[in-house]
Write an enzyme that holds these catalytic residues in place. Structure first.
Site, PDB file in Angstrom:
ATOM      1  N   VAL A  98       0.870  -1.178   0.000  1.00  0.00           N
ATOM      2  CA  VAL A  98       0.000   0.000   0.000  1.00  0.00           C
ATOM      3  C   VAL A  98       0.904   1.225   0.000  1.00  0.00           C
ATOM      4  O   VAL A  98       1.926   1.253   0.700  1.00  0.00           O
ATOM      5  CB  VAL A  98      -0.911   0.009   1.242  1.00  0.00           C
ATOM      6  CG1 VAL A  98      -1.770   1.275   1.288  1.00  0.00           C
ATOM      7  CG2 VAL A  98      -1.791  -1.243   1.281  1.00  0.00           C
ATOM      8  N   CYS A  99       0.546   2.229  -0.817  1.00  0.00           N
ATOM      9  CA  CYS A  99       1.231   3.529  -0.752  1.00  0.00           C
ATOM     10  C   CYS A  99       2.738   3.337  -1.016  1.00  0.00           C
ATOM     11  O   CYS A  99       3.122   2.564  -1.892  1.00  0.00           O
ATOM     12  CB  CYS A  99       0.934   4.131   0.614  1.00  0.00           C
ATOM     13  SG  CYS A  99       1.274   5.876   0.829  1.00  0.00           S
ATOM     14  N   THR A 100       3.579   4.003  -0.269  1.00  0.00           N
ATOM     15  CA  THR A 100       5.023   3.923  -0.492  1.00  0.00           C
ATOM     16  C   THR A 100       5.639   2.592  -0.046  1.00  0.00           C
ATOM     17  O   THR A 100       6.859   2.414  -0.156  1.00  0.00           O
ATOM     18  CB  THR A 100       5.746   5.080   0.227  1.00  0.00           C
ATOM     19  OG1 THR A 100       5.300   5.105   1.588  1.00  0.00           O
ATOM     20  CG2 THR A 100       5.432   6.409  -0.420  1.00  0.00           C
ATOM     21  N   THR A 118       1.840   3.356  -6.903  1.00  0.00           N
ATOM     22  CA  THR A 118       2.237   3.808  -5.571  1.00  0.00           C
ATOM     23  C   THR A 118       1.535   5.122  -5.237  1.00  0.00           C
ATOM     24  O   THR A 118       0.709   5.616  -6.014  1.00  0.00           O
ATOM     25  CB  THR A 118       3.775   3.964  -5.497  1.00  0.00           C
ATOM     26  OG1 THR A 118       4.168   4.191  -4.147  1.00  0.00           O
ATOM     27  CG2 THR A 118       4.259   5.101  -6.389  1.00  0.00           C
TER      28      THR A 118
END
Lengths: 200, 200
Positions: A98-100, A118
Site C-alpha cells: 500500500v502507498c510507499t 504507488t
C-alpha cells in the site's frame, strides 16, 4: 491463509488497518503483525500497533502486506528488512503493498520488470527506488501476476476488496464492504489523484 | 488538542484507525489510546493496538473518541467504563463515536435527549441501549452540539474529516483527504446503507 503485515517505525495507520479491516472479515484468514522487535510500534500518526512476532521468528506467510508511511524513507536503506521481504516474497502466494510500501518491494527486488503503482504525491521518490519497474501513474491499484500494489493510503482498502473478490468471489467482497458501510471503488482505473498531483 | 480513544477487547479496527489517520495529520493534535489496562488490546479482526494509558490514570481529554465493534456487546454492561465515559464527557470539548460506539455513549447517559446515529446493521440493538435518544436512520454522521456520532465503521472517517473542517476549516480537511488519497463523502445526509439495511 496466513497474512504477514510488516510494521516499522512511522508506518501509516490506514495503510495497515484499512486492508486489515476488510481482510479480517474473511473467515479463513489469520493476521500477524511483524516487526524487527516484538512490542509496540509507533505509527506516523502517533498511536502504536503491537507487533506479535519479529522478523527472525516469523513463519512463511501466504500473503505479505507491506504498508507505506514516512518511515519508508529510512526503511529503504534497512538491509535486514529488505532481505526479509525478498525471502518472504520468494515463497508467498501473494505479495501486496500500500502507498510507499512499493518502494520497499522495489528495493527488495520484488518489482523488477513488473507493473506497479504507488502513492501519487511521493510518486517520483518511489520511482527512483525502482528503476526497473513499469510504474503506472493513473491507477487505484495494479495487479501483476501475484503482486498487488496500491496507490496512496486509502487506496489500499479498495485493493484489499479486489484481492478478496479475486480469491473468495465478488459477492464476499461486497458483503464485507457493506458490513463496513464502505462504498467500494471497485474500478482499478478510477483514480482522481493522478491528475491532482500532476501525473496526467 | 488532546484526543483520547477508548480501546476494549474486540474493538473494530477501522472505527479507530480511519478517524485517527485523518486526525493524526492535524498539526496540533496529540492522540492517546486508553483502555482498562496498559498493553496490547485485541481488535475484532485479530491484530492488536497498544493502549499507552489506563482509565484510572488518563487525564481529561479535549476530544473523546469511542469506537464500536462486537466488543461493545460486553462493554454496555461494564460499569467502570461507562462511568469513565460519563466523567470524561462532562468536561470534554467534543464527544465522538463511530459505529456501535454510540451504544456506549447512550448507556453512559451522554446521548439523553440528543440526536445521534449508529451502525445500520446493528441499528435496532443500539436503539435498545438508548431509549431517550432521537436516533436518525439515514445519516452518514450526526452532529448535535458538541457530540458527533457516525454510522458504521468507514463512516467514522467521513465524520472525522467533517470534524476537522468544523474546527480547522474545510481547506485543511480537503488537504488531509488528498494526502490520504481519500474521496471524502462530505455530505452527512448521503447514506446508501440505510436503505440496504431496510431503515428507509
Amino acid at each position: 491463509m496466513k497474512i504477514g503485515v510488516l510494521l516499522f517505525n512511522q508506518f501509516e495507520l490506514l495503510d495497515v488497518f484499512g486492508p486489515l479491516e476488510m481482510l479480517g472479515h474473511v473467515e479463513d484468514i489469520s493476521i500477524e503483525l511483524v516487526a524487527q522487535e516484538i512490542g509496540p510500534i509507533k505509527s506516523a500518526q502517533g498511536p502504536c500497533a503491537y507487533a506479535q512476532t519479529n522478523l527472525d521468528s516469523a513463519s512463511q506467510y501466504d500473503v505479505l502486506l507491506v504498508p507505506g508511511g514516512i518511515g519508508t524513507r529510512e526503511m529503504v536503506n534497512d538491509q535486514p528488512t529488505l532481505d526479509w521481504i525478498a525471502k518472504q516474497a520468494e515463497k508467498a502466494r501473494y505479495i501486496t503493498s500500500v502507498c510507499t510500501g512499493s518502494a520497499l518491494l522495489a528495493k527488495s527486488g520484488v518489482l523488477a520488470n513488473k507493473q506497479a503503482t504507488t502513492n501519487k504525491m511521493a510518486f517520483h521518490w518511489v520511482v527512483s527506488q525502482g528503476p526497473n519497474t513499469n510504474w503506472i501513474t493513473k491507477a487505484r491499484w495494479v495487479k501483476d501476476g501475484n503482486i498487488y500494489t496500491s496507490s496512496g493510503v486509502s487506496a489500499g482498502t479498495d485493493m484489499a476488496l479486489a484481492f478478496i473478490a479475486d480469491i473468495w468471489g465478488e459477492s464476499k467482497a461486497r458483503e464485507i464492504a457493506n458490513l463496513a458501510e464502505y462504498e467500494w471503488n471497485d474500478d482499478s482505473t478510477h483514480d482522481c489523484f493522478a491528475q491532482k498531483y500532476g501525473l496526467e
